[in-house]
Design a protein around this motif. Structure first.
Motif, PDB file in Angstrom:
ATOM      1  N   LEU A   1       0.860  -1.185   0.000  1.00 23.14           N
ATOM      2  CA  LEU A   1       0.000   0.000   0.000  1.00 23.14           C
ATOM      3  C   LEU A   1       0.891   1.228   0.000  1.00 23.14           C
ATOM      4  CD1 LEU A   1      -2.340  -1.123   2.915  1.00 23.14           C
ATOM      5  CD2 LEU A   1      -2.645  -1.546   0.468  1.00 23.14           C
ATOM      6  N   GLY A   2       0.560   2.193  -0.836  1.00 24.87           N
ATOM      7  CA  GLY A   2       1.336   3.438  -0.841  1.00 24.87           C
ATOM      8  C   GLY A   2       0.390   4.620  -0.767  1.00 24.87           C
ATOM      9  N   ASP A   3       0.758   5.577   0.023  1.00 19.53           N
ATOM     10  CA  ASP A   3      -0.082   6.775   0.145  1.00 19.53           C
ATOM     11  C   ASP A   3       0.814   8.001   0.125  1.00 19.53           C
ATOM     12  OD1 ASP A   3      -2.915   7.658   2.313  1.00 19.53           O
ATOM     13  OD2 ASP A   3      -2.105   8.551   0.487  1.00 19.53           O
ATOM     14  N   THR A   4       0.657   8.846  -0.883  1.00 17.51           N
ATOM     15  CA  THR A   4       1.369  10.115  -0.913  1.00 17.51           C
ATOM     16  C   THR A   4       0.397  11.194  -0.466  1.00 17.51           C
ATOM     17  OG1 THR A   4       2.719   9.349  -2.752  1.00 17.51           O
ATOM     18  CG2 THR A   4       2.605  11.736  -2.386  1.00 17.51           C
ATOM     19  N   LEU A   5       0.723  11.765   0.636  1.00 18.50           N
ATOM     20  CA  LEU A   5      -0.188  12.770   1.180  1.00 18.50           C
ATOM     21  C   LEU A   5      -0.143  14.037   0.326  1.00 18.50           C
ATOM     22  CD1 LEU A   5       0.621  12.384   4.975  1.00 18.50           C
ATOM     23  CD2 LEU A   5      -1.249  11.368   3.662  1.00 18.50           C
ATOM     24  N   PRO A   6      -1.282  14.676   0.116  1.00 23.30           N
ATOM     25  CA  PRO A   6      -1.279  15.929  -0.639  1.00 23.30           C
ATOM     26  C   PRO A   6      -0.626  17.037   0.190  1.00 23.30           C
ATOM     27  CG  PRO A   6      -3.456  15.539   0.260  1.00 23.30           C
ATOM     28  CD  PRO A   6      -2.634  14.335   0.601  1.00 23.30           C
ATOM     29  N   ALA A   7      -0.101  18.016  -0.512  1.00 20.32           N
ATOM     30  CA  ALA A   7       0.462  19.162   0.202  1.00 20.32           C
ATOM     31  C   ALA A   7      -0.636  19.783   1.048  1.00 20.32           C
ATOM     32  CB  ALA A   7       0.976  20.194  -0.802  1.00 20.32           C
ATOM     33  N   GLY A   8      -0.307  20.105   2.262  1.00 18.39           N
ATOM     34  CA  GLY A   8      -1.299  20.632   3.185  1.00 18.39           C
ATOM     35  C   GLY A   8      -1.666  19.621   4.250  1.00 18.39           C
ATOM     36  N   MET A   9      -1.411  18.343   3.979  1.00 18.70           N
ATOM     37  CA  MET A   9      -1.583  17.304   5.006  1.00 18.70           C
ATOM     38  C   MET A   9      -0.206  16.897   5.467  1.00 18.70           C
ATOM     39  SD  MET A   9      -4.440  14.527   3.970  1.00 18.70           S
ATOM     40  CE  MET A   9      -6.130  15.008   3.808  1.00 18.70           C
ATOM     41  N   THR A  10      -0.004  16.887   6.755  1.00 26.01           N
ATOM     42  CA  THR A  10       1.305  16.489   7.266  1.00 26.01           C
ATOM     43  C   THR A  10       1.157  15.252   8.145  1.00 26.01           C
ATOM     44  OG1 THR A  10       1.047  18.021   9.100  1.00 26.01           O
ATOM     45  CG2 THR A  10       2.286  18.809   7.194  1.00 26.01           C
ATOM     46  N   TYR A  11       2.077  14.323   7.957  1.00 30.15           N
ATOM     47  CA  TYR A  11       2.031  13.040   8.663  1.00 30.15           C
ATOM     48  C   TYR A  11       2.386  13.231  10.129  1.00 30.15           C
ATOM     49  CZ  TYR A  11       3.431   8.323   9.954  1.00 30.15           C
ATOM     50  OH  TYR A  11       3.546   7.108  10.597  1.00 30.15           O
TER      51      TYR A  11
END
Lengths: 173, 899
Positions: free
Chosen positions: B246-256
């Motif tokens: 599973l891969g998830d690239t968070l959009p800019a504006g969301m921080t892990y």
């Protein structure tokens, strides 16, 4: 579309230090604004009523300045705002030689330029996008008694085209 | 907000290896940056209003003119996007869900019809194809109620739904079929054309992994969090899947959120962000904004979740953050993928905020940022400009309504609002009737100008405050105020001087002065000009009306004229009643021409006061100045005519004279010394002067007053005084003797320094001889006895002369000359209403002959004839010769008729 003022008294800087807002003045300089939509029919330009316009359509604003006094009025400067929701087409300004401003305070000749500092510290000069022009101003000069002058420009109703928007793309891996 | 999606369809059957760093599916999370560029499509119904303006100089300062407002309403244009076409493997006898999002990219509300059909060219046919709603966007139908429309969707809004295709149990590995998902807009004007997505199912007998993604909340403010992102994986196939990645690239504006990874299998155990250190069965790592989880093995029918947390970055503009996970796995026979999960959307809400401040105001006199825009002073009647900074402290574009309140400026002050150019009026762009700034980008500032037009005539120390409120159109609960303050209103002032401008000019300072500043002299019928200088000693330009205070003598006029250009009224220009605008500290020459009528009375020093006044009709200030005009004296007194006449010796002659005052000063008349002289006075001649002020003008009558050395009277300008001079020739005056009588009149001007003038007239009298004088006298004889009752006289008989009584006459003829007079005949006759009486009646009304004739007509010299008694007729005495000095006396009587 009414403008409301805090007091009801309207006098005009008149000798006119006050203005009668929204009406043409009779005893000084009068300004009358006309707006029309520019359409094409059979390859020719036809100006029609501009009460309604779709994004992407062109509106022509034409302001007539008239000297109603018996003497020459000097240092006349005509200002036409570019309303939000529209983008000016500076080459359509008639007569040419208009100055433009993004903030209403600083006016320069068209095209507007601004200095931008790059991330590496260099300063370069960039053209200001037309969509940021918010005011046009013409130096009319002297207007003799009874004389009038017309200043016009066309604007396009914004249609959200991609070149007008700044877009940030996030990439994935 | 508008979101474009760009997807690349993976061709059927081809397996694509997941490669780090390669981009096959382009994920784009687009949002408008917080920049000055605002060229988004205006919403349908938006009113685009505009008004033009101008500034100009009409010679008395800069003025502003504004135009009418014109409005254009934005029409609706319809458009939308439909995402995304997908290709998925599917096990026979299972339902495959394809998540879709339709976004209204038009500028007005639209309703989109949805449909899904089977593409007939597939190698199997779905046993059922339906559309389900998916409001929470997790890729799983919210309910089993099928839909065929999005319902009304606002501009920029999204609608999520799921197309479900049921793969029949009879389908076999390798078969494929396609669902055509179609959406069409229904807006009345130019509805958007239909768009389709093609969803492809490849039947697989191996492991089939499906991944759904969900966010714990659909929306939130910038800077909020944490939110949970859940990736749910499920094996719907018939074989065990391994290396489920599973891969998830968070959009800019969301921080892990570091260390927030969890796996359903390991429960509460935190997964390490580093590659190593995770529980058995999973390799989880997070680097930057990319989360990767590899589940070692997922058996058929098994599901699990990988969850982690994110925060929404502060300052993110209102937008939809879209997040799609990708996944790949080994399906037991081959590596398949990458496939996309559904797209989970998180709407970053717009929060509104506004700050109205004095920061970077161009009109603030105090250097501290204190939420007050201060203008220290302004002249009365002027316009004061305040520049207020309105900053958008929200995270998205907003407009701000501007209102003014709480003013303690002087009554009559007008407030006008202008755009940031200071001359275009502020208009309403939001349609709520209140002028507003127009759209201001997040973080940007807009300058609103307020002009306060002060009423004329009011000045004083303030402070005068007015509060400006900026209120968010998006969220009217958000507002902020700033104070515009005027320290004091200074008063204008003016000073009227003569000849030169301040400083030190005559008449400087407030008037009117105690004594005239300038005195001019003028003759009657002429004019004189005062050079007035109007000094504007106030802080701002002003104009002044010209006038004279108080009444001037009758016939006097004052005309104000512009100076002809030399600056000293040696030449003059047009007639004016107002100075027109004079700048602060400047002055202007005005010429005041005073016209004195011909015949105007003399006004000696200090002259006639004239107070000149200047008063401003706009500011109310004024000054006056006292000057004076001396009207010169013009003297012209005369006595006329010179007379000539004749008289006999021992006789008088009377001459008429008139004293005339033709000048403009009253003359006091006196008679000094020997004012009446005769050249023959040594020979007995004399004369007497009289004022002819008796009952009979022109003749000497008892009412005329004798003029003596004590006599004095005044003759006003244009008046006259008649005089009589009586000259007496003595009896010894010889025939032909000439006497000259001179009357000398002394005239002294009453006004001004007295100067005595003498004027005279001379009468010339010549003596002539041979003059016979007659004197007739009478007396009453009431009883007609022939004897007069009284002595004879010349006075009228005013009583007793009634019918029946008698009158006795005595005529004395005298030779007043120096030689004998011959053949003298004295004649008279009975007057009317009488008859001759000879004294014989002896009773009142008696008859003639009653008694003795004792009053017959008689003469002392010569003979006489008379009518018969009782008859009318003439009485005539032939006197003959009378020597010089000899007299003859003739007497007779009459009866007054009584019938």
């Amino acid at each position: 579309m009414l403008n409301r003022f805090w007091t009801l008294t309207i006098s005009l800087v008149c000798m006119a230090t006050t203005t009668v807002h929204g009406q043409e003045k009779v005893d000084g300089l009068s300004v009358a604004l006309l707006h029309q939509k520019v359409t094409q029919r059979d390859g020719k330009e036809v100006l029609v009523d501009a009460a309604l316009a779709k994004p992407g359509e062109v509106i022509e604003y034409s302001a007539k300045y008239q000297n109603h006094t018996a003497k020459t009025l000097r240092r006349v400067e005509a200002t036409l705002p570019i309303p939000p929701g529209t983008t000016v087409m500076p080459t359509t300004a008639k007569p040419s030689g208009a100055w433009a401003s993004v903030d209403g305070a600083n006016f320069q000749t068209i095209p507007l330029k601004r200095k931008v500092k790059l991330s590496d510290g260099r300063e370069i000069e960039q053209l200001v996008p037309f969509s940021e022009y918010r005011f046009l101003r013409w130096r009319v000069g002297a207007l003799d008694a009874g004389q009038s002058a017309v200043y016009a420009v066309r604007v396009k109703v914004d249609s959200g085209s991609s070149d007008a928007r700044q877009v940030a793309m996030s990439s994935n891996r | 907000m508008t979101i474009n999606r760009v997807t690349t369809t993976v061709k059927q059957g081809r397996s694509v290896w997941l490669r780090t760093g390669a981009l096959l599916l382009l994920l784009s999370a687009l949002f408008l940056s917080a920049s000055r560029t605002l060229a988004a499509v205006p919403a349908a119904g938006t009113a685009i209003g505009n008004a033009a303006s101008a500034t100009y100089d009409d010679g008395s300062g800069t003025k502003i003119a504004t135009s009418n407002t014109v409005t254009t309403i934005v029409a609706q244009v319809a458009s939308f996007t439909l995402t995304a076409a997908q290709t998925k493997p599917g096990a026979p006898g299972t339902t495959i869900y394809f998540p879709h999002t339709i976004t209204n990219t038009g500028n007005g509300t639209d309703t989109f019809n949805l449909s899904a059909t089977d593409v007939t060219s597939g190698t199997f046919n779905f046993s059922a194809i339906v559309l389900y709603p998916d409001a929470n966007g997790d890729g799983i139908p919210d309910s089993l109620t099928t839909i065929n429309s999005t319902g009304a969707l606002a501009a920029g809004a999204e609608f999520k739904f799921v197309a479900a295709g049921v793969v029949p149990g009879s389908a076999t590995d390798g078969q494929t079929d396609t669902i055509t998902v179609t959406a069409q807009g229904t807006a009345t004007t130019s509805p958007a054309a239909a768009q389709t997505n093609l969803d492809v199912v490849n039947v697989s007998g191996q492991a089939v992994i499906d991944v759904n993604k969900a966010i714990s909340a659909p929306s939130g403010a910038a800077g909020s969090g944490p939110y949970s992102i859940t990736l749910t994986y499920r094996n719907n196939g018939f074989a065990t899947a391994t290396a489920v990645t599973l891969g998830d690239t968070l959009p800019a504006g969301m921080t892990y959120v570091a260390g927030s990874g969890r796996w359903s299998v390991s429960g509460a155990t935190a997964l390490t962000d580093a590659a190593a250190g995770d529980p058995a069965g999973i390799t989880y790592q997070s680097a930057g904004n990319v989360v990767t989880a590899v589940v070692a093995s997922v058996s058929p029918g098994v599901n699990g979740t990988v969850t982690f947390q994110v925060n929404i970055a502060a300052g993110v503009a209102p937008s939809i953050l879209n997040n799609t996970a990708s996944y790949s796995y080994n399906n037991g026979a081959a590596n398949v993928g990458p496939f996309n999960s559904n797209t989970a959307s998180f709407a970053v809400l717009q929060t509104a905020g506004v700050a109205a401040t004095d920061a970077s105001s161009t009109t603030d006199a105090d250097s501290t940022t204190n939420d007050i825009v201060l203008v220290s002073t302004a002249p009365q009647g002027s316009t004061v400009t305040f520049d207020n900074t309105i900053q958008n402290t929200g995270n998205g574009s907003d407009s701000f309504d501007i209102t003014m309140s709480g003013s303690n400026f002087p009554a009559g002050t007008t407030f006008l609002l202008f755009k940031s150019d200071g001359v275009s009026p502020l208009v309403d762009t939001s349609g709520n009737g209140t002028p507003d700034t127009g759209p201001v980008a997040a973080g940007a500032s807009y300058h609103v100008f307020v002009k306060a037009v002060l009423p004329a005539g009011t000045s004083g120390v303030g402070a005068f405050n007015v509060t400006k409120t900026a209120r968010s159109v998006l969220d009217p609960t958000q507002s902020n105020t700033v104070i515009d303050r005027l320290g004091a209103i200074t008063s204008n002032s003016v000073d009227l001087t003569n000849n030169t401008a301040l400083p030190g000019a005559p008449g400087a300072g407030a008037g009117p002065e105690g004594s005239p500043v300038t005195t001019n002299t003028v003759s009657p019928g002429a004019s004189t000009t005062f050079t007035l200088v109007v000094n504007n000693t106030g802080p701002s330009a002003d104009n002044y009306d010209l006038s004279v205070v108080g009444a001037l003598p009758s016939g006097w006029t004052v005309l104000f004229k512009a100076d002809g250009g030399v600056g000293n009224c040696s030449t003059t220009g047009a007639n004016i009643t107002n100075t027109s605008s004079i700048n602060s500290g400047a002055s202007r020459v005005v010429c005041a021409q005073v016209n004195v009528p011909a015949g105007a009375a003399a006004v000696p020093s200090p002259g006639q006061s004239i107070v000149f006044r200047v008063a401003s009709p706009t500011s109310g200030v004024q000054d006056s100045k006292l000057d004076a005009v001396v009207v010169s004296s013009v003297r012209a007194v005369s006595i006329t005519p010179n007379g000539s006449g004749q008289t006999a010796p021992n006789n008088t002659v009377v001459y008429q004279h008139t004293i005339t005052n033709g000048g403009n000063v009253t003359e006091a008349i006196t008679f000094v010394g020997a004012f009446l002289s005769d050249t023959q006075s040594a020979n007995g001649w004399s004369s007497t002067a009289f004022l002819d002020n008796g009952a009979s003008p022109g003749v000497l009558d008892p009412g005329d007053t004798q003029i003596t050395g004590a006599s004095t009277f005044s003759v006003a300008p244009n008046a006259t005084q008649p005089i009589l001079v009586r000259v007496f020739a003595p009896s010894t005056a010889a025939t032909g003797q000439i006497d000259q009588t001179t009357i000398t009149v002394t005239a002294t001007n009453v006004v001004g320094a007295p100067v005595a003038q003498t004027i005279s007239a001379t009468d010339t009298t010549t003596v002539i001889t041979g003059l016979l004088q007659l004197l007739k006298e009478h007396a009453l004889d009431a009883n007609c006895d022939g004897t007069a009752d009284t002595g004879f006289g010349t006075a009228n008989i005013s009583s007793g002369a009634i019918p029946g009584v008698c009158i006795r006459y005595r005529i004395t003829a005298s030779n007043a000359g120096t030689a004998a007079v011959n053949s003298v005949v004295v004649s008279d006759s009975t007057p009317a209403n009488t008859v001759y009486d000879n004294g014989s009646r002896n009773s009142t009304g008696g008859a003639c002959g009653t008694g003795a004739v004792d009053a017959a007509a008689a003469t002392t010299v010569g003979s006489i004839s008379a009518p018969a008694c009782g008859s009318a007729g003439s009485v005539s005495a032939a006197v003959g010769t009378l020597n010089p000095g000899q007299s003859a006396v003739i007497t007779f009587g009459v009866l007054i008729n009584n019938n």
